[in-house]
Design an enzyme around this catalytic site. Structure first.
Site, PDB file in Angstrom:
ATOM      1  N   ARG A   1      16.229  25.936  22.958  1.00  0.00           N
ATOM      2  CA  ARG A   1      16.430  24.820  22.025  1.00  0.00           C
ATOM      3  C   ARG A   1      15.164  24.011  21.798  1.00  0.00           C
ATOM      4  NH1 ARG A   1      22.081  23.003  24.830  1.00  0.00           N
ATOM      5  NH2 ARG A   1      23.476  24.418  23.704  1.00  0.00           N
TER       6      ARG A   1
ATOM      7  N   SER B   1      10.221  35.723  28.076  1.00  0.00           N
ATOM      8  CA  SER B   1      11.389  36.609  28.125  1.00  0.00           C
ATOM      9  C   SER B   1      12.634  35.784  27.850  1.00  0.00           C
ATOM     10  CB  SER B   1      11.522  37.282  29.489  1.00  0.00           C
ATOM     11  OG  SER B   1      10.511  38.234  29.687  1.00  0.00           O
TER      12      SER B   1
ATOM     13  N   GLY C   1      -7.243  31.511  20.303  1.00  0.00           N
ATOM     14  CA  GLY C   1      -6.973  31.061  18.952  1.00  0.00           C
ATOM     15  C   GLY C   1      -5.565  30.521  18.800  1.00  0.00           C
TER      16      GLY C   1
ATOM     17  N   VAL D   1      -1.973  30.940  17.061  1.00  0.00           N
ATOM     18  CA  VAL D   1      -1.036  31.831  16.364  1.00  0.00           C
ATOM     19  C   VAL D   1      -0.372  31.030  15.247  1.00  0.00           C
ATOM     20  CG1 VAL D   1       1.034  33.246  16.573  1.00  0.00           C
ATOM     21  CG2 VAL D   1      -0.620  33.177  18.457  1.00  0.00           C
TER      22      VAL D   1
ATOM     23  N   TYR E   1      14.402  34.967  39.920  1.00  0.00           N
ATOM     24  CA  TYR E   1      14.157  33.587  39.474  1.00  0.00           C
ATOM     25  C   TYR E   1      14.655  32.640  40.570  1.00  0.00           C
ATOM     26  CZ  TYR E   1      13.903  29.875  35.895  1.00  0.00           C
ATOM     27  OH  TYR E   1      13.587  28.757  35.162  1.00  0.00           O
TER      28      TYR E   1
END
Length: 562
Positions: free
Chosen positions: A207, A220, A272, A274, A474
């Protein structure tokens, strides 16, 4: 004024949304038992913004005039609130510092370009002035990638891409969409969904994070088992560098030497800015289900996930929590009533009669997407594997609840900060053959760190993002800092965080699976990719940005900055 909304300056998400424990009767006793914090005691809310001492902007008139010409008067902002919002990400250390008013360096100006030409003008102006440029998406980074470098003399410009938020076109024959980098996850899916498409990328930060941020950190998502990580999804790129633009066409595959696309993925703004990407998109699936299962032990859950990864089933989500995380999840549930409560009690009674130790039970969520026949076939395959490893099916009810609440977890960290607890995460990836060693080593390292600090700490884990050869683990840990001194709190936090990160290296895992490197994980980079591998990265950064104008200080160890 500029049409871009931001998260709270002091925490996660938007104002008016917060975690509460009063409707979760099991949580307060759980937290008191595990970390010794009384949720009913008076907390310490974040300070008022006006109480902060914000350093004055160092933006000079000449650079200000150049940037104003680039983006327009309304899109150059030096207000204190905007500058503080762009000072930190949302890592635990970030939030502790900003709540304490620790602002040694903040961006001097925030600019909001509306298109790639304006980005080019900003990048060139910053380099010409020998200033520092930090790209900014949703501000949800938790690895220290947004913090201005602690160096004197150079102006810091935060380049917020929030106005560049559109799906520009969809190539339906190729299943590709061209998208501006500043689009937030929900806006991206709304625009694609209106045309019948989805990108399927849903990280925890969905979000409040952007396509550009996902690319910059090699993100991911929860459904990466089906849709792939952002590195798989991203096919073409446009990246603004000083005086030029890297253009990578959306090819299905190529053998044009070392992959420049791969170099930019995970580069955290150092190669740089994106500005847009071509990404894989898919037709919105006909059916989508998340089913909950319960395993008798963590070892049984890991074994089942390993077997599922090698089976003919291809779920969109494969997730299993260890016993600690399962107990935490149950403690955060609202009080159940009526038939639901009776069914839960009856189920647990049956499992106890079967010999289950419910303190060791592990909750799992597995997702299925596609046509009716495909979903039915995959559910049958997974069901047999779950049963073979002693697991049982809980059904779609808990799965639907998980799907509904999956983006809300970060709010709990803010709540714990209010009541005096420190909580953070570390994630990694390793081969299936090493996962149990990685898990055991990380839990042991955290507990030993808690013991050294003399605090009552808690660590929990889940497996997610399964691959052919392994998976992501995790970890979430929490403990009371035992002091009100901010510097001491941070030192104690790093004691635990460093112990977990080092355990990843020591057991053959990586320093980060999807949160990126930033400054928080850079210390372990050479141990992760080797000293020679770091040499390659340093040479690449020097070649593109010899003046260190593009987000310096992130990605590589401090001693390798030149």
């Amino acid at each position: 004024m500029n049409g871009v909304t931001h998260q709270k300056w002091w925490g996660w998400g938007v104002e008016g949304v917060a975690f509460h424990h009063e409707d979760k009767p099991k949580l307060a006793p759980f937290v008191l038992d595990k970390v010794g914090i009384d949720l009913h005691a008076p907390g310490t809310p974040p300070p008022a913004f006006d109480d902060l001492a914000v350093p004055a902007t160092r933006l000079g008139d000449e650079l200000a005039a150049t940037l104003r010409r680039a983006v327009g008067e309304d899109y150059l902002v030096t207000a204190d609130l905007d500058r503080v919002v762009h000072t930190y990400g949302k890592g635990l250390a970030d939030l502790v510092k900003v709540r304490a008013g620790h602002l040694p360096r903040v961006p001097d100006v925030v600019v909001y370009p509306g298109d790639e030409d304006e980005v080019r003008a900003v990048v060139d102006a910053v380099v010409a002035a020998d200033a520092v440029l930090i790209p900014f998406g949703g501000g949800s980074n938790i690895s220290g990638s947004l913090t201005p470098p602690a160096e004197e003399g150079r102006v810091v410009v935060s380049l917020d891409l929030g106005r560049m938020n559109r799906v520009l076109e969809v190539d339906e024959a190729a299943g590709l969409a061209r998208v501006q980098a500043g689009v937030l996850g929900p806006d991206l899916e709304d625009q694609l969904g209106a045309r019948g498409w989805t990108m399927g990328h849903q990280p925890d930060s969905f979000r409040h994070s952007t396509l550009g941020g996902w690319i910059a950190t090699r993100s991911s998502g929860m459904q990466s088992d089906k849709y792939g990580d952002i590195a798989d999804i991203t096919r073409g790129l446009r990246v603004v560098q000083p005086g030029k633009v890297v253009v990578l066409r959306p090819l299905p595959s190529t053998s044009s030497g070392p992959s420049v696309r791969e170099m930019i993925l995970g580069s955290e703004g150092r190669l740089g800015v994106v500005t847009e990407a071509w990404v894989n998109v898919h037709r919105v699936p006909e059916n989508r289900e998340i089913i909950a299962y319960l395993f008798p032990t963590w070892a049984a859950g890991l074994a089942a996930m390993t077997e599922i990864s090698a089976s003919d089933a291809a779920p969109s989500v494969t997730r299993v929590s260890d016993a600690n995380e399962t107990q935490f999840s149950l403690a955060t549930q609202k009080k159940s009533r009526g038939v639901k409560s009776k069914v839960s009690k009856a189920l647990f009674a049956v499992l106890e009669r079967r010999g289950w130790d419910l303190d060791q039970a592990c909750l799992s969520y597995i997702g299925y997407e596609g046509g009716k026949e495909r979903v039915a076939r995959e559910k049958a395959i997974v069901g047999k594997i779950v049963k073979a490893h002693g697991g049982i099916k809980l059904g779609t009810g808990p799965g639907a609840l998980y799907d509904q609440k999956k983006f809300d977890t970060p709010y709990i960290r803010d709540f714990l900060l209010d009541v005096g607890g420190l909580a953070d995460v570390s994630e990694t990836a390793a081969p299936w053959s090493k996962l149990m060693d990685v898990y055991s080593g990380s839990v042991r390292a955290a507990r030993e760190a808690f013991d050294r600090l003399g605090v009552k700490g808690f660590i929990m884990c889940h497996l997610s993002h399964s691959y052919h050869s392994g998976a992501c683990l995790y970890f979430t840990f929490a403990f009371p800092p035992g002091t009100d001194d901010v510097e001491e709190q941070l030192a104690r936090y790093w004691e635990v965080k460093s112990a977990v990160q080092q355990s990843f290296i020591d057991t053959g895992a990586t320093i980060s699976h999807h949160h990126g490197v930033g400054t928080d994980h850079a210390h372990w980079l050479e141990e992760d990719i080797s000293e020679a591998g770091t040499d390659v990265m340093v040479a690449l950064l020097r070649g593109v940005d010899p003046g260190r104008n593009l987000n310096p200080g992130t990605l590589i160890p401090a001693q390798r900055e030149w």
